[in-house]
Design an enzyme around this catalytic site. Structure first.
Site, PDB file in Angstrom:
ATOM      1  CD  GLU A   1      -2.411   1.314   2.788  1.00  0.00           C
ATOM      2  OE1 GLU A   1      -2.615   2.442   3.279  1.00  0.00           O
ATOM      3  OE2 GLU A   1      -2.725   0.248   3.357  1.00  0.00           O
TER       4      GLU A   1
ATOM      5  CE  LYS B   1      -6.087   2.375   7.540  1.00  0.00           C
ATOM      6  NZ  LYS B   1      -5.428   3.403   6.695  1.00  0.00           N
TER       7      LYS B   1
ATOM      8  CB  THR C   1      -3.001   8.336   2.851  1.00  0.00           C
ATOM      9  OG1 THR C   1      -2.167   7.466   3.621  1.00  0.00           O
ATOM     10  CG2 THR C   1      -3.348   9.549   3.713  1.00  0.00           C
TER      11      THR C   1
END
Length: 217
Positions: free
Chosen positions: A43, A134, A74
């Protein structure tokens, strides 16, 4: 690689490396060290300057390796998500849930993993097609919280990020997490240029996940 294959690969590996770095060169070296250690989910966060360039280069580098899955983290909005997808991101991770990002990812059949803290947030995210939730920040709850979530929402796939370490990763897995996201505890050695240490840590995280899963059988 289609959506279900990406999700399967991430679940099989069980660990997603959250790559934060001071430069795209450092990000590339961290990613390579993680892959060498066995972490196949990478990621690349958009806190990195030119993150889309890193994603594009990694996507090309691992184009012929079906085991490696490159994603973007993000991601705060749909515009950033589209930039990431065009660069080659195969999954999108956000610190919070965003409806427009969810709809965009559904449109292009890209797995979306929004950050959620409460049952209400998770329910809302699931309604918009989120594939993995998440749990963020994970260190605000701890592994036992996963059981509380899965009581009313047994269908939810949870990936905690924040506070996951070699000492507690087995508890996250045993309590029902499909995977974990690991950042600072994994990649901190990049600051001293010790990428071999990152490879070693990556290997240890993978081993811990495998042992925890064996214990559940």
């Amino acid at each position: 690689m289609n959506k279900q294959r990406v999700l399967t690969k991430l679940a099989e590996c069980g660990v997603v490396a959250v790559v934060r770095a001071d430069s795209k060169e450092e990000a590339a070296q961290i990613s390579e060290a993680c892959v060498k250690g066995g972490i196949m989910g990478i990621e690349v966060t958009f806190t990195i300057d030119n993150a889309e360039v890193v994603i594009k280069e990694l996507a090309l580098q691992y184009k012929n390796n079906a085991e490696v899955v490159i994603g973007a983290g993000t991601v705060l909005d749909a515009v950033t998500a589209r930039i990431a997808i065009l660069a080659g991101a195969q999954f999108i991770v956000s610190p919070s849930f965003d409806k427009e990002t969810a709809k965009l990812c559904n449109l292009y059949q890209i797995p979306y993993m929004p950050g959620c803290m409460t049952i209400t947030e998770m329910k809302n995210a699931l309604e918009y097609g989120a594939d993995i939730i998440k749990l963020f920040p994970g260190n605000a709850f701890g592994p036992e919280f996963v059981k509380s979530i899965k009581a009313p929402l047994p269908q939810v796939n949870i990936m905690p990020t924040g506070g996951v370490s070699l000492e507690n990763i087995d508890q996250w897995i045993k309590n029902g997490c499909v995977a974990v996201g690991v950042g600072g505890n994994l990649v901190a050695s990049a600051k001293t240029g010790d990428y071999e240490k990152i490879r070693e840590y990556a290997s240890q995280y993978i081993q811990k996940v495998q042992e925890a899963r064996e214990g559940l059988r």
